[in-house]
Design an enzyme around this catalytic site. Structure first.
Site, PDB file in Angstrom:
ATOM      1  N   CYS A  41      -2.921   0.828  10.888  1.00 58.23           N
ATOM      2  CA  CYS A  41      -2.130   1.948  11.397  1.00 58.23           C
ATOM      3  C   CYS A  41      -2.610   2.355  12.775  1.00 58.23           C
ATOM      4  CB  CYS A  41      -2.267   3.129  10.449  1.00 58.23           C
ATOM      5  SG  CYS A  41      -2.223   2.650   8.733  1.00 58.23           S
TER       6      CYS A  41
ATOM      7  N   ARG B 212      -7.870  -5.010   6.656  1.00 59.43           N
ATOM      8  CA  ARG B 212      -7.011  -5.291   7.815  1.00 59.43           C
ATOM      9  C   ARG B 212      -7.594  -4.687   9.100  1.00 59.43           C
ATOM     10  NH1 ARG B 212      -1.309  -3.396   5.622  1.00 59.43           N
ATOM     11  NH2 ARG B 212      -2.650  -1.770   4.807  1.00 59.43           N
TER      12      ARG B 212
ATOM     13  N   LYS C 215       5.683   9.802  14.266  1.00 58.23           N
ATOM     14  CA  LYS C 215       4.739   9.004  13.484  1.00 58.23           C
ATOM     15  C   LYS C 215       3.750   8.259  14.384  1.00 58.23           C
ATOM     16  CE  LYS C 215       2.710   6.380  10.614  1.00 58.23           C
ATOM     17  NZ  LYS C 215       1.940   6.692   9.445  1.00 58.23           N
TER      18      LYS C 215
ATOM     19  N   HIS D 147     -18.224  25.213  18.289  1.00 59.72           N
ATOM     20  CA  HIS D 147     -17.274  25.961  19.128  1.00 59.72           C
ATOM     21  C   HIS D 147     -15.951  26.051  18.357  1.00 59.72           C
ATOM     22  CE1 HIS D 147     -14.383  26.789  22.290  1.00 59.72           C
ATOM     23  NE2 HIS D 147     -15.376  27.038  23.137  1.00 59.72           N
TER      24      HIS D 147
ATOM     25  N   THR E 168       6.182   2.039   9.565  1.00 56.82           N
ATOM     26  CA  THR E 168       5.992   2.566  10.919  1.00 56.82           C
ATOM     27  C   THR E 168       6.640   1.618  11.918  1.00 56.82           C
ATOM     28  OG1 THR E 168       3.888   3.459  10.212  1.00 56.82           O
ATOM     29  CG2 THR E 168       4.264   3.333  12.573  1.00 56.82           C
TER      30      THR E 168
ATOM     31  N   TYR F 170       0.810  -1.218   0.000  1.00 56.79           N
ATOM     32  CA  TYR F 170       0.000   0.000   0.000  1.00 56.79           C
ATOM     33  C   TYR F 170       0.853   1.283   0.000  1.00 56.79           C
ATOM     34  CZ  TYR F 170      -4.207  -2.727   0.946  1.00 56.79           C
ATOM     35  OH  TYR F 170      -5.264  -3.598   0.839  1.00 56.79           O
ATOM     36  N   ILE F 171       2.021   1.219   0.584  1.00 55.55           N
ATOM     37  CA  ILE F 171       2.873   2.414   0.650  1.00 55.55           C
ATOM     38  C   ILE F 171       3.973   2.363  -0.408  1.00 55.55           C
ATOM     39  CG2 ILE F 171       4.474   3.736   2.133  1.00 55.55           C
ATOM     40  CD1 ILE F 171       1.437   3.794   2.960  1.00 55.55           C
TER      41      ILE F 171
HETATM   42  N1  SAJ Z   1     -12.640   6.369  12.180  1.00 51.93           N
HETATM   43  C1  SAJ Z   1     -13.717   6.594  13.025  1.00 51.93           C
HETATM   44  N2  SAJ Z   1     -14.091   7.884  13.256  1.00 51.93           N
HETATM   45  C2  SAJ Z   1     -13.452   8.950  12.686  1.00 51.93           C
HETATM   46  C3  SAJ Z   1     -12.352   8.704  11.838  1.00 51.93           C
HETATM   47  C4  SAJ Z   1     -11.974   7.399  11.607  1.00 51.93           C
HETATM   48  O1  SAJ Z   1     -14.313   5.660  13.557  1.00 51.93           O
HETATM   49  O2  SAJ Z   1     -13.872  10.091  12.929  1.00 51.93           O
HETATM   50  C5  SAJ Z   1     -12.200   4.990  11.916  1.00 51.93           C
HETATM   51  C6  SAJ Z   1     -12.189   4.595  10.440  1.00 51.93           C
HETATM   52  O3  SAJ Z   1     -13.458   4.187  10.015  1.00 51.93           O
HETATM   53  C7  SAJ Z   1     -11.165   3.488  10.417  1.00 51.93           C
HETATM   54  C8  SAJ Z   1     -10.136   3.934  11.458  1.00 51.93           C
HETATM   55  O4  SAJ Z   1     -10.831   4.870  12.291  1.00 51.93           O
HETATM   56  O5  SAJ Z   1     -11.701   2.241  10.825  1.00 51.93           O
HETATM   57  C9  SAJ Z   1      -8.901   4.605  10.887  1.00 51.93           C
HETATM   58  O6  SAJ Z   1      -9.240   5.390   9.758  1.00 51.93           O
HETATM   59  P1  SAJ Z   1      -8.602   6.808   9.422  1.00 51.93           P
HETATM   60  O7  SAJ Z   1      -9.242   7.275   8.185  1.00 51.93           O
HETATM   61  O8  SAJ Z   1      -8.678   7.712  10.584  1.00 51.93           O
HETATM   62  O9  SAJ Z   1      -7.045   6.511   9.235  1.00 51.93           O
HETATM   63  P2  SAJ Z   1      -6.208   5.420   8.403  1.00 51.93           P
HETATM   64  O10 SAJ Z   1      -5.929   4.270   9.307  1.00 51.93           O
HETATM   65  O11 SAJ Z   1      -6.843   5.118   7.113  1.00 51.93           O
HETATM   66  O12 SAJ Z   1      -4.862   6.238   8.143  1.00 51.93           O
HETATM   67  C10 SAJ Z   1      -4.132   6.739   9.254  1.00 51.93           C
HETATM   68  C11 SAJ Z   1      -3.803   8.226   9.005  1.00 51.93           C
HETATM   69  N3  SAJ Z   1      -3.264   8.820  10.236  1.00 51.93           N
HETATM   70  C12 SAJ Z   1      -3.796   9.947  10.788  1.00 51.93           C
HETATM   71  O13 SAJ Z   1      -4.751  10.516  10.320  1.00 51.93           O
HETATM   72  C13 SAJ Z   1      -3.126  10.474  11.996  1.00 51.93           C
HETATM   73  C14 SAJ Z   1      -2.802   8.343   7.848  1.00 51.93           C
HETATM   74  O14 SAJ Z   1      -2.405   9.697   7.694  1.00 51.93           O
HETATM   75  C15 SAJ Z   1      -1.573   7.463   8.096  1.00 51.93           C
HETATM   76  O15 SAJ Z   1      -0.667   7.518   7.011  1.00 51.93           O
HETATM   77  C16 SAJ Z   1      -2.045   6.034   8.242  1.00 51.93           C
HETATM   78  O16 SAJ Z   1      -2.918   5.980   9.378  1.00 51.93           O
HETATM   79  C17 SAJ Z   1      -0.824   5.136   8.451  1.00 51.93           C
HETATM   80  O17 SAJ Z   1      -0.458   4.408   7.500  1.00 51.93           O
HETATM   81  O18 SAJ Z   1      -0.192   5.203   9.501  1.00 51.93           O
END
Ligand code: SAJ
Length: 407
Positions: free
Chosen positions: A257, A323, A203, A241, A118, A10-11
């Protein structure tokens, strides 16, 4: 400069494509021969917005070749998985170690070895440096190491690869300058050069920050349900707010992640972490909470398990990545309690992952009384009319109507 990207998942794949399209000579290495065959045939190996176009640009540049083994290069970029050990919650660096061991026999003197995967803070010191030393090489004289963590979000990877800022962790500033040139082929964001350990920790901190914030939203969902309050409306109003920005509650946190990286800190600092561990527990508890709610709805409405369908198997919307997916966590939980018979469906998933998995939306819906929306794919948002005569439990706050019950 010649660049060897090690690990084309993926990366690694979008990174290799961007480097080639940006003008560098790139060799993409992966041990998975089937994956390399697909890539050589010009096929992308996962669904991601903009990836086919990026692949075409890389192919047209004629800068990209593929190989199952590492090759002599000026810069190595390692992008391999870093799972954690289920019992100790500590990082399992076996793939990083293997990649470094593959690079060392072929790398010329003075090459840069940048790890993008990571890793738990300290892994470059505890794992990568010793491997280099045991190969009789000297960090700084023979090889320059770096940690350049990826930051791109699945679903918007190609855009973020170009526009996000980047952290470059190095021992010597000169290595940082060279890597800025390398990544500058496609990265328009700011590139900050810092120490290796700071880059490692930053990270993990970024993903832990998001995990904690999602956990807050999920805890609010649980307490609002208990108190008979509408969590989504409360968050909408509170977010007006200027200094409040609550994230969205959901059926759990998946992906390789956010649901993984905080465990590195729990594993390495078990007597210090508190908030981080609680957040993990709250998020990991969400699939079971969804099941409790489903069971209540079934009892209240006289619905049996064969009339229940779970929509969505991926860890989030419009990706094909499953995953650590909340639906698969929920499925395991159901199986442990011998509750089988519910249907599952996901338009993005082509392989059979669970029992009773359907591969067509209409066939999935036929005969269902309760649809549990686990993932807000575009498909379901565009087809709400097909759900009109069913009860919908929407864990993602993505559909509306009189028949919709929210988390
Ligand atoms: N989720 C919620 N509520 C939210 C946001 C997300 O329940 O408000 C859930 C999503 O549905 C999902 C999980 O959290 O199951 C994670 O999703 P995500 O969209 O927040 O993040 P990832 O895992 O797809 O990608 C994250 C990102 N990190 C941050 O935003 C800090 C991305 O920038 C990183 O590159 C990636 O992890 C990584 O590879 O580490």
């Amino acid at each position: 400069m010649k660049i060897n990207v090690v690990g084309l998942g993926y990366i690694g794949l979008p990174t290799a494509l961007s480097l080639a399209a940006g003008g560098w000579q790139v060799v993409g290495t992966d041990k998975n021969e089937a994956l390399l065959e697909k890539l050589k045939a010009g096929e992308v190996t996962f669904e991601e917005k903009g990836l086919p176009e990026l692949f075409a640009a890389a192919t047209n540049s004629r800068n990209l070749t593929f190989s199952t083994v590492c090759v002599p290069a000026d810069v190595y970029i390692v992008a391999v998985p870093t799972p954690y050990l289920k019992d100790s919650k500590r990082i399992d660096p076996r793939y990083v170690s293997a990649a470094v061991q593959d690079v060392l026999p072929v790398c010329p003197k003075g090459a840069i070895l940048a790890v993008e995967s990571t890793i738990a803070p300290g892994t470059m010191d505890s794992c990568v440096r010793p491997l280099i030393e045991s190969a009789g090489l000297d960090c700084g004289a023979d090889i320059h190491i770096a940690h350049v963590p990826e930051r791109i979000i699945p679903g918007n990877m190609v855009y973020e690869l170009t526009h996000n800022s980047r952290t470059i962790g190095v021992d010597e500033p000169q290595t940082g300058e060279t890597l800025k040139k390398v990544y500058g082929a496609f990265c328009k964001g700011y590139m900050v050069v810092t120490s290796i350990k700071t880059a490692e920790m930053t990270k993990v901190v970024e993903n832990t920050y998001r995990d904690i914030n999602i956990a807050f939203a999920n805890e609010l969902a649980r307490l609002c349900y208990r108190g008979g309050m509408d969590v989504n409306e409360i968050i909408r109003v509170a977010n007006m707010h200027p200094r409040v920005n609550i994230l969205s509650p959901g059926p759990g946190v998946g992906g390789h992640c956010i649901s993984v990286d905080p465990w590195f800190l729990v594993g390495d600092y078990p007597d210090v972490v508190n908030l981080i561990l609680q957040a993990r527990r709250i998020n990991d508890g969400m699939p079971a909470f969804v099941l409790e709610r489903v069971s209540e709805l079934m009892q209240q409405n006289g619905i049996n398990v064969s009339q229940v369908g779970f929509y969505g198997l991926t860890y989030k919307e419009n990706v094909d990545d499953v995953r650590e997916s909340p639906t698969l966590q929920l499925y395991d939980c159901m199986k442990r309690h011998l509750a089988t018979g519910a249907r599952f469906y996901d338009p993005m998933v082509k392989d059979t992952l669970v029992e009773n998995q359907y591969f067509g939306f209409d066939a999935f819906l036929d005969g269902l009384k309760l649809v549990v929306v686990m993932v807000s794919h575009d498909e379901i948002k565009a087809n709400v009319t097909k759900l009109q005569n069913k009860l919908i439990f929407d864990t993602r706050n993505c559909v509306s109507g009189a028949n919709v019950i929210k988390l």
